[in-house]
Design an enzyme around this catalytic site. Sequence first.
Site, mmCIF file in Angstrom:
data_model
loop_
_atom_site.group_PDB
_atom_site.id
_atom_site.type_symbol
_atom_site.label_atom_id
_atom_site.label_comp_id
_atom_site.label_asym_id
_atom_site.label_seq_id
_atom_site.Cartn_x
_atom_site.Cartn_y
_atom_site.Cartn_z
ATOM 1 N N LYS A 221 0.800 -1.056 0.212
ATOM 2 C CA LYS A 221 -0.045 0.215 -0.021
ATOM 3 C C LYS A 221 0.836 1.469 0.152
ATOM 4 O O LYS A 221 1.962 1.296 0.282
ATOM 5 C CB LYS A 221 -0.913 -0.016 1.100
ATOM 6 C CG LYS A 221 -2.034 -0.859 1.003
ATOM 7 C CD LYS A 221 -3.298 -0.991 1.766
ATOM 8 C CE LYS A 221 -4.382 -2.062 1.167
ATOM 9 N NZ LYS A 221 -5.415 -1.960 2.119
ATOM 10 N N ARG A 255 -3.743 -10.117 4.856
ATOM 11 C CA ARG A 255 -4.067 -10.300 3.418
ATOM 12 C C ARG A 255 -2.819 -9.484 2.530
ATOM 13 O O ARG A 255 -2.657 -8.483 2.493
ATOM 14 C CB ARG A 255 -5.498 -9.160 3.202
ATOM 15 C CG ARG A 255 -5.995 -9.239 1.846
ATOM 16 C CD ARG A 255 -7.147 -8.143 1.718
ATOM 17 N NE ARG A 255 -7.744 -8.263 0.528
ATOM 18 C CZ ARG A 255 -7.416 -7.672 -0.555
ATOM 19 N NH1 ARG A 255 -6.228 -6.752 -0.616
ATOM 20 N NH2 ARG A 255 -7.966 -7.798 -1.680
HETATM 21 N N1 HH2 Z 1 -7.496 -3.718 0.643
HETATM 22 C C1 HH2 Z 1 -7.565 -3.768 -0.700
HETATM 23 C C2 HH2 Z 1 -8.815 -4.575 -1.148
HETATM 24 N N2 HH2 Z 1 -9.684 -5.132 -0.483
HETATM 25 N N3 HH2 Z 1 -10.255 -5.739 1.936
HETATM 26 C C3 HH2 Z 1 -10.014 -5.658 3.205
HETATM 27 N N4 HH2 Z 1 -10.582 -6.432 3.958
HETATM 28 N N5 HH2 Z 1 -8.802 -4.965 3.591
HETATM 29 C C4 HH2 Z 1 -7.980 -4.394 2.884
HETATM 30 O O1 HH2 Z 1 -7.045 -3.613 3.216
HETATM 31 C C5 HH2 Z 1 -8.400 -4.469 1.339
HETATM 32 C C6 HH2 Z 1 -9.250 -5.254 1.037
HETATM 33 C C7 HH2 Z 1 -6.836 -3.122 -1.747
HETATM 34 O O2 HH2 Z 1 -6.123 -3.999 -2.347
HETATM 35 P P1 HH2 Z 1 -6.002 -4.696 -3.846
HETATM 36 O O3 HH2 Z 1 -6.886 -5.792 -3.498
HETATM 37 O O4 HH2 Z 1 -4.594 -5.474 -4.015
HETATM 38 O O5 HH2 Z 1 -6.295 -3.650 -4.710
HETATM 39 P P2 HH2 Z 1 -7.667 -3.601 -5.519
HETATM 40 O O6 HH2 Z 1 -8.751 -2.932 -4.405
HETATM 41 O O7 HH2 Z 1 -7.286 -2.251 -6.303
HETATM 42 O O8 HH2 Z 1 -8.271 -4.747 -6.193
#
Ligand code: HH2
Length: 279
Positions: A221, A255
Amino acid sequence: MGPPDAFFEALRSRERALVMGVVNATPDSFSDGGKALLPDDAAAAARRMAAEGAAIVDLGGESTRPGAAPVDEATEILRVAPVLERLRGEMPLSIDTRRAAVARRALDLGAVLVNDVSAGGDPGMFPLVAARGAGIVLMHMRGDPATMQQAPSYGDVVAEVLAFLLERAEAAARAGVPRDRILIDPGIGFGKRLPHNLALLAALPRLAAHGWPVLLGVSRKSFLGELTGRGSGERRDGTTAAVALAAFHGAAVVRVHDVPPARDAVAVAQAYRRALLEL
Ligand code: HH2
């Protein structure tokens, strides 16, 4: 392979944090967008993560990165359903969605956990998860992904986030979601600036003290980029340090996009914690 309840059993009996692997079947996710858009690629990524030690794989069909445009329900289902079909019965699966209709389809296809970054914003979500006996991750977000990083401000960020999460967890339990299948997540980077993210990370023991398992998403992040000077295209190895600290301070689930270093960080953190308790 495991029975449908394997993840919740692992959560209940855990001695160390569990690793959740992230697979984004999206063209625009901030760190891995476009890598797993084809169902076969996404399924292969999930299988690799399970083999590397992920206790569960979180599949998403909508990016929630800051500034991301929302996608419609049909598109989201089209992205995730073929992946779930391929993986059904192979490993515990989580669906990263804010929409009850998407969650319903995923639960039909064998998902056991709904990762809801809106913490039940869709009024259909809690009744659905309850009716299926599934689990839910309730995450705190200020605003929505399109606007959330526009000057977020808080009085007492930890108190505000904690009060929100406790209220949502009780609401989910009242709706009939099994209490031992409800997880809370402070939502690192979701409507938060660096000091907010750091305060929430430092407050992990306080967040965990209420009995709800805490899930933490720090992987790659931007707050890590702010701390280390690493841009979004670079490796953000600060992830591993943040995972170790989170595991040490009592996170139940971390995660991550890259499972092996997280798994190792959790193992080291657990040994360190045990040694400290024995001093
Ligand atoms: N962060 C992201 C997405 N989903 N869910 C939870 N519970 N907690 C988090 O910190 C979280 C999440 C962002 O990361 P990523 O899935 O890699 O990116 P994107 O939302 O752009 O797909």
